[in-house]
Design an enzyme around this catalytic site. Sequence first.
Site, mmCIF file in Angstrom:
data_model
loop_
_atom_site.group_PDB
_atom_site.id
_atom_site.type_symbol
_atom_site.label_atom_id
_atom_site.label_comp_id
_atom_site.label_asym_id
_atom_site.label_seq_id
_atom_site.Cartn_x
_atom_site.Cartn_y
_atom_site.Cartn_z
ATOM 1 N N ALA A 131 3.094 -0.124 7.386
ATOM 2 C CA ALA A 131 3.211 -0.783 8.766
ATOM 3 C C ALA A 131 4.515 -0.345 9.262
ATOM 4 O O ALA A 131 5.357 0.373 8.708
ATOM 5 C CB ALA A 131 3.099 -2.254 8.840
ATOM 6 N N ASN A 132 4.624 -0.989 10.590
ATOM 7 C CA ASN A 132 5.985 -0.679 11.141
ATOM 8 C C ASN A 132 6.403 -2.198 11.989
ATOM 9 O O ASN A 132 5.547 -3.124 12.041
ATOM 10 C CB ASN A 132 5.831 0.585 12.167
ATOM 11 C CG ASN A 132 5.031 0.321 13.273
ATOM 12 O OD1 ASN A 132 5.018 -0.649 14.155
ATOM 13 N ND2 ASN A 132 3.890 1.225 13.368
ATOM 14 N N ARG A 133 7.620 -2.039 12.635
ATOM 15 C CA ARG A 133 8.030 -3.333 13.115
ATOM 16 C C ARG A 133 7.286 -3.724 14.602
ATOM 17 O O ARG A 133 7.614 -4.623 15.165
ATOM 18 C CB ARG A 133 9.500 -3.186 13.362
ATOM 19 C CG ARG A 133 10.369 -2.878 12.224
ATOM 20 C CD ARG A 133 11.786 -2.822 12.361
ATOM 21 N NE ARG A 133 12.529 -2.601 11.283
ATOM 22 C CZ ARG A 133 12.804 -3.235 10.163
ATOM 23 N NH1 ARG A 133 12.517 -4.599 10.102
ATOM 24 N NH2 ARG A 133 13.259 -2.773 9.236
ATOM 25 N N SER A 134 6.468 -2.836 15.097
ATOM 26 C CA SER A 134 5.950 -3.232 16.361
ATOM 27 C C SER A 134 5.278 -4.586 16.389
ATOM 28 O O SER A 134 4.461 -5.008 15.605
ATOM 29 C CB SER A 134 4.940 -2.150 16.749
ATOM 30 O OG SER A 134 4.311 -2.506 18.026
ATOM 31 N N ALA B 9 2.819 1.586 18.538
ATOM 32 C CA ALA B 9 3.297 2.427 17.613
ATOM 33 C C ALA B 9 2.595 3.029 16.383
ATOM 34 O O ALA B 9 2.101 2.369 15.695
ATOM 35 C CB ALA B 9 4.603 1.381 16.997
#
Length: 397
Positions: free
Chosen positions: A208-211, A274
């Site tokens: 995943a990412n930080r969005s 994102a």
Amino acid sequence: MSSLAGRRIVLGVTGGIAAYKAVEVCRRLVDAGAHVVPILTSGGRRMVGETTFSALASEPVRTSLFDDPETPIPHTTIGQSADLILVCPATARVLSDMRTGRSADLLTATILATRAPVMVCPAMHTEMWEQPSVQENLAVLADRGVLIVAPESGQLAGGDMGHGRLPESATVLAAVEAALGGGELLGQKVLVSAGGTREPIDAVRYIANRSSGKQGNAVAAEAASRGADVVLVTTQPNSAPTGVRIIAVETAAEMAAACELEAPDSALVVMAAAVADFRPAEPADGKLKKVDGAPAVVLVPTIDILATLGAAKPAGQTLIGFAAETDDLVTNAAGKLARKNLDLIVANDVSKPNVGFGHSTNEVVLLLSDGTRHDVPLSDKREIACAVLDAALGYRS
Ligand code: CTP
């Protein structure tokens, strides 16, 4: 021209600490061409000076049913001629009076004497906001057609944090514009993507990412308040704003399918999500076990949704992308603008403090395909959403 030009708006200011923000609302309404008639309640007068509103509004402040010998029944005159009554901020007391039809002062009498739409911006401490009595009053008012600008979470009077804060003036203004029927995006479909995609490694783990989805949510809410029919494709459906159609997705592939379906008849497409650039090639069906050793996760590229939409962009559609960068912000963003056939790109330097992922503020550079550039200083994400839509609409016209 703004939909507010020439419209008569009664601005009722009641006795909440957020009354100071009503000064800015008043100023913005007048700047947008509205004729603002300010009414202060006795509580409102304790919070902000009458002179401030008299100086900024279109008429001197009124405070009483009985203080003007030339207008013996001001509530009917003001109520009948209004295009909209905006109560900002609205205290628990005024909501209660409105519910029961109590004519307690000039403002509540004017509200009773109008057939114009009435909009309230409740603002109070979280404990007050959460009282069943307050919520019940609001629900009854909403059922009767009173328009409600929901409070937001954030810092409250006295330094407390919580829900109940009056939204920024741009949000209130957009709600007024939408209510007066002239929302610039009325009847137009706007597609927004938000949040970070999650690409499965196995049955329980993902990349995943930080969005957080906050910027996409703000764009969706702003477009809705300007009258658009908004479709929000998001990985964060629980935090999505009201008044939009939500399509919940997890992966880049799911987001691509939803966006490709919804984009062709959209007037505006805003890819704020994102999207993962790579995904595990072969996610395991079950849970990978530690005893089997560290897995070699092979990654393969995902589809570039924005580039795909850019290649198939129908005539008349405005396509907006985001570029979260840590180096060479403008050069990298300009490259994406051209490569993905965009009309506008919103570039932010996520290495700066309070910018981008997870924060409620952002600082962006807007690059348009006609070569123009707007720098938007560190602001609330809703303000950024306003600037993005303003730039996109200016570009189209
Ligand atoms: N985007 C997309 N599909 C992808 C990757 C990105 O639609 N698979 C969109 C994002 O929603 C954003 C824009 O493209 O609007 C730019 O995303 P970004 O990750 O910054 O660009 P990339 O082209 O992936 O370049 P890089 O990651 O190398 O900076």
